[in-house]
Design a protein around this motif. Sequence first.
Motif, mmCIF file in Angstrom:
data_model
loop_
_atom_site.group_PDB
_atom_site.id
_atom_site.type_symbol
_atom_site.label_atom_id
_atom_site.label_comp_id
_atom_site.label_asym_id
_atom_site.label_seq_id
_atom_site.Cartn_x
_atom_site.Cartn_y
_atom_site.Cartn_z
ATOM 1 N N PRO A 60 0.823 -1.212 0.000
ATOM 2 C CA PRO A 60 0.000 0.000 0.000
ATOM 3 C C PRO A 60 0.860 1.267 0.000
ATOM 4 N N ILE A 61 0.466 2.223 -0.823
ATOM 5 C CA ILE A 61 1.193 3.492 -0.933
ATOM 6 C C ILE A 61 0.198 4.625 -0.734
ATOM 7 N N SER A 62 0.608 5.629 0.033
ATOM 8 C CA SER A 62 -0.295 6.733 0.360
ATOM 9 C C SER A 62 -0.502 7.665 -0.837
ATOM 10 N N PRO A 63 -1.731 8.189 -0.980
ATOM 11 C CA PRO A 63 -1.956 9.163 -2.065
ATOM 12 C C PRO A 63 -1.065 10.392 -1.912
ATOM 13 N N ALA A 64 -0.718 10.728 -0.672
ATOM 14 C CA ALA A 64 0.174 11.871 -0.464
ATOM 15 C C ALA A 64 1.487 11.655 -1.231
ATOM 16 N N GLU A 65 1.860 10.396 -1.425
ATOM 17 C CA GLU A 65 3.081 10.103 -2.180
ATOM 18 C C GLU A 65 2.794 9.878 -3.665
ATOM 19 N N PHE A 66 1.785 9.062 -4.002
ATOM 20 C CA PHE A 66 1.672 8.659 -5.413
ATOM 21 C C PHE A 66 0.946 9.668 -6.303
ATOM 22 N N ILE A 67 0.135 10.558 -5.722
ATOM 23 C CA ILE A 67 -0.503 11.571 -6.573
ATOM 24 C C ILE A 67 0.577 12.464 -7.207
ATOM 25 N N GLY A 68 1.564 12.834 -6.414
ATOM 26 C CA GLY A 68 2.680 13.640 -6.934
ATOM 27 C C GLY A 68 3.464 12.911 -8.013
ATOM 28 N N VAL A 69 3.641 11.607 -7.827
ATOM 29 C CA VAL A 69 4.334 10.805 -8.833
ATOM 30 C C VAL A 69 3.529 10.819 -10.142
ATOM 31 N N ALA A 70 2.224 10.643 -10.028
ATOM 32 C CA ALA A 70 1.360 10.635 -11.221
ATOM 33 C C ALA A 70 1.397 11.993 -11.931
ATOM 34 N N GLU A 71 1.455 13.074 -11.134
ATOM 35 C CA GLU A 71 1.525 14.410 -11.730
ATOM 36 C C GLU A 71 2.831 14.587 -12.499
ATOM 37 N N ASP A 72 3.951 14.204 -11.850
ATOM 38 C CA ASP A 72 5.267 14.368 -12.485
ATOM 39 C C ASP A 72 5.420 13.481 -13.707
ATOM 40 N N ALA A 73 4.813 12.296 -13.661
ATOM 41 C CA ALA A 73 4.982 11.330 -14.744
ATOM 42 C C ALA A 73 4.024 11.600 -15.915
ATOM 43 N N GLY A 74 3.172 12.602 -15.763
ATOM 44 C CA GLY A 74 2.247 12.922 -16.852
ATOM 45 C C GLY A 74 1.108 11.924 -16.998
ATOM 46 N N ILE A 75 0.779 11.191 -15.930
ATOM 47 C CA ILE A 75 -0.336 10.247 -16.037
ATOM 48 C C ILE A 75 -1.494 10.618 -15.111
ATOM 49 N N ILE A 76 -1.432 11.812 -14.514
ATOM 50 C CA ILE A 76 -2.492 12.201 -13.578
ATOM 51 C C ILE A 76 -3.835 12.340 -14.299
ATOM 52 N N ASP A 77 -3.815 12.722 -15.592
ATOM 53 C CA ASP A 77 -5.113 12.865 -16.262
ATOM 54 C C ASP A 77 -5.772 11.509 -16.497
ATOM 55 N N ARG A 78 -4.968 10.488 -16.825
ATOM 56 C CA ARG A 78 -5.550 9.148 -17.002
ATOM 57 C C ARG A 78 -5.999 8.575 -15.662
ATOM 58 N N LEU A 79 -5.192 8.781 -14.644
ATOM 59 C CA LEU A 79 -5.559 8.299 -13.309
ATOM 60 C C LEU A 79 -6.832 9.002 -12.831
ATOM 61 N N GLY A 80 -6.854 10.315 -13.002
ATOM 62 C CA GLY A 80 -8.014 11.107 -12.576
ATOM 63 C C GLY A 80 -9.274 10.741 -13.349
ATOM 64 N N ALA A 81 -9.115 10.450 -14.636
ATOM 65 C CA ALA A 81 -10.277 10.055 -15.445
ATOM 66 C C ALA A 81 -10.846 8.740 -14.906
ATOM 67 N N TRP A 82 -9.959 7.828 -14.516
ATOM 68 C CA TRP A 82 -10.420 6.554 -13.941
ATOM 69 C C TRP A 82 -11.156 6.791 -12.621
ATOM 70 N N VAL A 83 -10.631 7.688 -11.793
ATOM 71 C CA VAL A 83 -11.273 7.995 -10.509
ATOM 72 C C VAL A 83 -12.684 8.550 -10.750
ATOM 73 N N LEU A 84 -12.800 9.512 -11.659
ATOM 74 C CA LEU A 84 -14.103 10.115 -11.950
ATOM 75 C C LEU A 84 -15.094 9.074 -12.457
#
Length: 289
Positions: free
Chosen positions: A74-98
């Motif tokens: 398990p990894i905390s969102p406090a850590e992996f959200i930033g990783v997703a933002e830096d890696a340019g995949i936050i929009d795909r991750l966020g689309a899945w969440v929505l």
Amino acid sequence: AAKAAGRNQWRFFEPSMHEHVSRRLALESALRQAVDDPLRGGLSLVYQPQIDADGRRLLGLEALLRWDDPALGPISPAEFIGVAEDAGIIDRLGAWVLQTACRQLAAWHASADAPLFAQVRLAVNISPIEFARPGFVDHVRDALRDLGPATRLVELEITESLLVQAGADVTERMRALTQLGVELCLDDFGTGYSSLGYLQRLPIGKLKIDRSFVNGVPGDPDSAAIVRATLSMAHDLGLRVVAEGVETPEQRDFLRLHGCDAFQGWLYARAMAPAELLAWLRARQPGPA
Ligand code: C2E
Ligand code: MG
Ligand code: MG
Ligand code: MG
């Protein structure tokens, strides 16, 4: 020579820094795989209740993303959200969440437990980087497609950092979102540095008082002043207020005394997976008279 110099440079990295970099790379690569296949990759949503001032009625749920990677754990969102933002995949991750949150809402409304969810709102967190991506409004529209009138129950939680540079484009995007029928909620309120002027200028319906201030009441005078001022200003502007991170009856009583509209925190409930949430809701129902 360049190669040797490059190799030598590693000597300037502290071991801890090297570990930090390799963890980051491991997370990034695992997260890319998870976004490609969210269920196998260990992504899921949990839902934390928001309760009214009487402590009785469920007003809303905040969807919170969880990641339990098959290899990394398990990894905390406090850590992996930033990783997703830096890696340019936050929009795909966020689309899945929505998508997932909206499907869950539709499933609740279609189930035998629909009465438990009748007027319950659903809040989804949006990263400022995700918000700024070109396809964002389309992602929201896609996710809302099959919700019908329940669209009005959806809230997007955005943060002040987004508003600091709130130019015409950000304002326009916010209006486009509210025209889709969703409400915008300002998360972590009070932690940013933006001016208060935007509160009446932008289409925001709700403020969420940051946990750091809720934590300090009633004892810490600065926190108490900030919480009181936020509540009175928000209400004067016609905005509703949610308090996050309510952990003690003393915090609840202070917030209630000053008119807070909704309460979220461990005093009431932790974030729960859908099955656990259902059990929690059923147990709270008044039994047959
Ligand atoms: P947030 O949106 O401010 O969410 C509230 C955080 O406070 C959550 O942490 C929640 O579990 C925690 N919390 C709730 N009640 C209490 C309490 O009484 N005491 C304490 N100590 N904590 C409480 P979580 O789930 O670890 O999420 C951390 C942050 O990660 C969130 O802060 C949000 O900024 C971000 N995040 C989580 N899910 C998503 C998501 O789907 N998308 C995006 N973009 N960000 C997300
Ligand atoms: Mg939030
Ligand atoms: Mg928050
Ligand atoms: Mg917060």
